[in-house]
Design a protein around this motif. Structure first.
Motif, short mmCIF file in Angstrom:
data_model
loop_
_atom_site.label_atom_id
_atom_site.label_comp_id
_atom_site.label_asym_id
_atom_site.label_seq_id
_atom_site.Cartn_x
_atom_site.Cartn_y
_atom_site.Cartn_z
N LYS A 45 0.81 -1.22 0.00
CA LYS A 45 0.00 0.00 0.00
C LYS A 45 0.84 1.27 0.00
O LYS A 45 0.31 2.37 -0.21
CB LYS A 45 -0.92 0.02 1.23
N LEU A 46 2.14 1.13 0.23
CA LEU A 46 2.99 2.30 0.42
C LEU A 46 3.58 2.81 -0.90
O LEU A 46 4.12 2.06 -1.69
CB LEU A 46 4.13 1.97 1.38
N GLU A 47 3.47 4.11 -1.09
CA GLU A 47 4.13 4.80 -2.21
C GLU A 47 5.05 5.85 -1.61
O GLU A 47 4.60 6.76 -0.92
CB GLU A 47 3.10 5.46 -3.12
N GLU A 48 6.33 5.72 -1.85
CA GLU A 48 7.31 6.63 -1.26
C GLU A 48 7.82 7.61 -2.32
O GLU A 48 8.30 7.21 -3.36
CB GLU A 48 8.47 5.83 -0.69
N GLN A 49 7.69 8.88 -2.01
CA GLN A 49 8.17 9.93 -2.90
C GLN A 49 9.35 10.65 -2.25
O GLN A 49 9.21 11.28 -1.21
CB GLN A 49 7.04 10.94 -3.19
N LEU A 50 10.53 10.52 -2.86
CA LEU A 50 11.72 11.22 -2.38
C LEU A 50 11.74 12.60 -3.02
O LEU A 50 11.79 12.73 -4.24
CB LEU A 50 12.98 10.45 -2.75
N ILE A 51 11.67 13.63 -2.20
CA ILE A 51 11.51 14.98 -2.73
C ILE A 51 12.44 15.99 -2.05
O ILE A 51 13.05 15.71 -1.02
CB ILE A 51 10.06 15.48 -2.56
N ASP A 52 12.48 17.17 -2.65
CA ASP A 52 13.10 18.34 -2.05
C ASP A 52 11.94 19.22 -1.59
O ASP A 52 11.22 19.79 -2.42
CB ASP A 52 13.97 19.07 -3.07
N PHE A 53 11.73 19.33 -0.30
CA PHE A 53 10.60 20.08 0.22
C PHE A 53 10.61 21.54 -0.23
O PHE A 53 9.56 22.18 -0.31
CB PHE A 53 10.57 20.02 1.75
N GLY A 54 11.79 22.07 -0.51
CA GLY A 54 11.90 23.46 -0.89
C GLY A 54 11.54 23.75 -2.33
O GLY A 54 11.40 24.91 -2.72
N HIS A 55 11.39 22.71 -3.15
CA HIS A 55 11.05 22.88 -4.55
C HIS A 55 9.66 22.29 -4.81
O HIS A 55 9.51 21.09 -5.02
CB HIS A 55 12.10 22.22 -5.45
N VAL A 56 8.67 23.14 -4.81
CA VAL A 56 7.28 22.71 -4.94
C VAL A 56 7.05 21.90 -6.21
O VAL A 56 6.30 20.93 -6.21
CB VAL A 56 6.33 23.93 -4.91
N GLU A 57 7.72 22.29 -7.29
CA GLU A 57 7.50 21.60 -8.56
C GLU A 57 7.96 20.15 -8.53
O GLU A 57 7.54 19.35 -9.37
CB GLU A 57 8.24 22.33 -9.71
N SER A 58 8.78 19.78 -7.54
CA SER A 58 9.26 18.41 -7.46
C SER A 58 8.23 17.45 -6.87
O SER A 58 8.38 16.23 -6.97
CB SER A 58 10.56 18.35 -6.63
N TRP A 59 7.17 18.00 -6.28
CA TRP A 59 6.17 17.13 -5.65
C TRP A 59 4.72 17.54 -5.89
O TRP A 59 3.79 16.77 -5.62
CB TRP A 59 6.41 17.04 -4.14
N ALA A 60 4.50 18.71 -6.43
CA ALA A 60 3.15 19.27 -6.53
C ALA A 60 2.16 18.36 -7.24
O ALA A 60 1.03 18.18 -6.79
CB ALA A 60 3.20 20.62 -7.23
N ASP A 61 2.57 17.77 -8.37
CA ASP A 61 1.63 16.95 -9.14
C ASP A 61 1.42 15.57 -8.54
O ASP A 61 0.54 14.82 -8.98
CB ASP A 61 2.09 16.82 -10.59
N LYS A 62 2.21 15.22 -7.55
CA LYS A 62 2.09 13.91 -6.90
C LYS A 62 1.15 13.96 -5.69
O LYS A 62 0.78 12.93 -5.15
CB LYS A 62 3.47 13.41 -6.47
N LEU A 63 0.80 15.16 -5.27
CA LEU A 63 -0.03 15.33 -4.07
C LEU A 63 -1.51 15.23 -4.46
O LEU A 63 -2.18 16.24 -4.72
CB LEU A 63 0.28 16.68 -3.42
N THR A 64 -2.02 14.02 -4.52
CA THR A 64 -3.41 13.78 -4.91
C THR A 64 -4.03 12.77 -3.95
O THR A 64 -3.32 12.09 -3.21
CB THR A 64 -3.49 13.23 -6.34
N GLY A 65 -5.35 12.68 -3.97
CA GLY A 65 -6.01 11.70 -3.12
C GLY A 65 -7.08 12.33 -2.26
O GLY A 65 -7.77 13.27 -2.68
N ASP A 66 -7.20 11.86 -1.02
CA ASP A 66 -8.32 12.25 -0.16
C ASP A 66 -7.93 13.04 1.07
O ASP A 66 -8.74 13.79 1.61
CB ASP A 66 -9.07 10.99 0.29
N VAL A 67 -6.72 12.84 1.56
CA VAL A 67 -6.34 13.49 2.81
C VAL A 67 -4.84 13.78 2.84
O VAL A 67 -4.04 13.02 2.29
CB VAL A 67 -6.74 12.61 4.03
#
Length: 218
Positions: A45-67
């Protein structure tokens, strides 16, 4: 209804407990964590995203779902200064909250802190209060801000003063100042999940003693 959960702060004391509970919970079909380094957890069930928190474009499109669950936070010592602590505790959290709303996520649960107050003269409660006020204005359909007191449980790094003070605080708060009694990370994690599974629209802030009650709302 099967939900997709997003978690930031997944490697901290509360976050680790939260991820484990979510992976076991039948109400969640996917648990997506955003981390700087691998958590070392393997689960279907786990999906791990390795990101740079300071760069929104590196994770913005991956933030989907319900909560979106946030247990993201640091200490002044870990951060190396007030500016860096503010960046983690406020800027990163606020960026995620805003993007979650933009992406259609309507449930947001934040771990704040007892005493959070945007008008406080003390740095830590002030920045926590600033974040609480900021996320309250975003417009989530279901918002829960938890303000636990001292946290207990296993941390990656030792905090000697905290380890020494918790037994004293626990003894004192057994008789007086009960709302400040220490709370285990797993209790906070369970209360976060319950805030989504059993939402109370008329209530957004859960003070220290109330977090214990929320954890029991199964």
């Amino acid at each position: 209804m099967k939900r997709t959960a997003n978690v930031i702060g997944a490697t901290g004391l509360v976050g680790k407990q939260l991820v484990q509970l979510l992976l076991k919970n039948e109400n969640f079909e996917k648990v997506r964590i955003f981390v700087r380094r691998s958590s070392g957890i393997s689960h279907p069930k786990l999906e791990e995203q390795l990101i740079d928190f300071g760069h929104v474009e590196s994770w913005a499109d991956k933030l989907t779902g319900d909560v979106l669950f946030s247990a993201l936070g640091t200490t002044l010592k870990q951060a190396g200064g007030k500016e860096k602590q503010y960046e983690t505790d406020v800027t990163f959290n606020l960026n995620f909250a805003r993007k979650a709303k933009e992406n259609g996520i309507e449930n947001y649960v934040l771990v704040s802190s007892v005493g959070a107050n945007a008008k406080s003269r003390m740095f830590y409660p002030r920045i926590k209060g600033e974040l609480d006020e900021a996320v309250s204005k975003i417009g989530f359909q279901n918002l829960a801000i938890l303000r636990p007191a001292s946290l207990t449980g296993d941390r990656e790094e030792r905090r000697l003063m905290e380890e020494l003070s918790v037994p004293v605080v626990r003894f004192v708060t057994k008789f007086i100042f009960k709302k400040y009694r220490p709370i285990h990370g797993v209790t906070v994690a369970q209360s976060m999940i319950n805030a989504v599974l059993h939402p109370e629209p008329e209530k957004t802030i859960w003070e220290a003693a109330e977090v214990f009650q929320l954890a029991e709302n199964d």
